[in-house]
Motif scaffolding. Structure first.
Motif, PDB file in Angstrom:
ATOM      1  N   GLY A 196       0.799  -1.215   0.000  1.00 37.59           N
ATOM      2  CA  GLY A 196       0.000   0.000   0.000  1.00 37.59           C
ATOM      3  C   GLY A 196       0.831   1.264   0.000  1.00 37.59           C
ATOM      4  N   GLY A 197       2.005   1.196  -0.644  1.00 38.46           N
ATOM      5  CA  GLY A 197       2.891   2.352  -0.684  1.00 38.46           C
ATOM      6  C   GLY A 197       3.891   2.401   0.453  1.00 38.46           C
ATOM      7  N   ASN A 198       3.775   1.502   1.420  1.00 38.89           N
ATOM      8  CA  ASN A 198       4.692   1.440   2.558  1.00 38.89           C
ATOM      9  C   ASN A 198       5.667   0.281   2.341  1.00 38.89           C
ATOM     10  N   PRO A 199       6.941   0.561   2.046  1.00 40.08           N
ATOM     11  CA  PRO A 199       7.887  -0.530   1.774  1.00 40.08           C
ATOM     12  C   PRO A 199       8.121  -1.450   2.959  1.00 40.08           C
ATOM     13  N   HIS A 200       7.768  -1.009   4.152  1.00 42.14           N
ATOM     14  CA  HIS A 200       7.950  -1.844   5.344  1.00 42.14           C
ATOM     15  C   HIS A 200       6.811  -2.835   5.539  1.00 42.14           C
ATOM     16  N   ARG A 201       5.795  -2.780   4.655  1.00 40.20           N
ATOM     17  CA  ARG A 201       4.657  -3.686   4.778  1.00 40.20           C
ATOM     18  C   ARG A 201       4.575  -4.697   3.642  1.00 40.20           C
ATOM     19  N   THR A 202       5.433  -4.599   2.639  1.00 38.04           N
ATOM     20  CA  THR A 202       5.367  -5.537   1.518  1.00 38.04           C
ATOM     21  C   THR A 202       5.599  -6.964   2.003  1.00 38.04           C
ATOM     22  N   ALA A 203       5.015  -7.921   1.304  1.00 39.02           N
ATOM     23  CA  ALA A 203       5.172  -9.324   1.685  1.00 39.02           C
ATOM     24  C   ALA A 203       4.832 -10.211   0.500  1.00 39.02           C
TER      25      ALA A 203
END
Length: 260
Positions: A196-203
């Motif tokens: 959602g635009g947050n690179p710390h949430r990608t999976a």
């Protein structure tokens, strides 16, 4: 999903122990410890003419590091004296963290646990797009918890797409259902979330079901576990997830709604 699995295979790492001189208990504990890093353990017997009890970490033929087994056991706190043998293990241990974790022969329960973790990431972010492959739509239709999870994702603001062979129907789901009528994805359990635009949430999770001759698969394809288990790769590294999205678009752009 084959292109994605081929891409992820570059992250497979193996620790080969030559001339192991310890106990079976130590070997089992070491294998369990390494498994936590997604590293596969194998042993090779030697004729005793060269150095023994040596551990070599490698990716295919590329050597990443080496140390004494005593040092590695001491570092892992597995029945070995630390002494002067602990230091050589430090360099090889720095190679253990990886962008992609590789697990062979995961059970359905273990797969669900990882999937839930990544679904919660998306739920907390409340944005972005999540694609999940269930192999057959009955897998999601038959799980009230999964249905509720994906409804909650949509309510939170996540664009959720689920894929599977239409062996059953889903009545008016809030998420988008994509029917895999050609069974192109039926062997694979996957989840791709763009953060959602947050690179710390990608999976991303990409897994292939381990099939045998009895279940219609190819037993020579080197699956890592029994039928009904999964050879799995999972990652939260933004660059890797982005590459997987690109590869999925190239390979299955006519089916996966990656640009929606």
């Amino acid at each position: 999903m084959r292109a994605l699995l081929d891409y992820l295979s570059q992250y497979v790492r193996t620790l080969t122990v030559y001339g192991f001189a310890g106990s079976e208990k130590q070997l089992t504990e070491l294998a369990d410890w390494l498994d936590g890093y997604g590293v596969h353990l194998q042993t090779v017997e030697t004729d005793g003419s060269g150095p023994g009890n040596v551990a070599v970490l490698h990716r295919d033929s590329e050597v990443l590091g080496a140390c004494t087994v005593e040092g590695l056991l001491a570092r892992a706190d597995i029945g070995a004296e630390t002494g002067d043998e602990g230091e050589p293990a430090l360099d090889i241990l720095s190679q253990f963290p990886a962008e992609v974790v590789v697990k062979r022969g995961l059970s359905v329960t273990e797969m669900v646990r990882v999937s839930r973790e990544y679904e919660r990431r998306a739920l907390r972010e409340g944005a972005g797009t999540l694609h999940a492959g269930f192999q057959q739509l009955s897998q999601i239709a038959g799980s009230e918890q999964t249905m509720e999870t994906y409804a909650a994702l949509v309510d939170a603001g996540v664009d959720a797409y689920v894929y599977g062979y239409p062996d059953t129907g889903l009545e008016n789901p809030p998420f988008t259902v994509v029917e895999d009528r050609q069974r192109d994805l039926e062997r694979y359990w996957f989840l791709l979330y763009d953060g959602g635009g947050n690179p710390h949430r990608t999976a991303a999770l990409v897994s292939e079901e381990c099939l045998t001759d009895e279940t219609g698969g190819d037993a020579d394809g080197a699956p890592g576990g029994p039928a009904g288990s999964y050879d799995s790769y999972f990652t939260t590294a933004p660059e890797v997830v982005a590459d997987l999205f690109d590869l999925a678009d190239e390979e299955h752009g006519d089916l996966l709604r990656l640009s929606a």
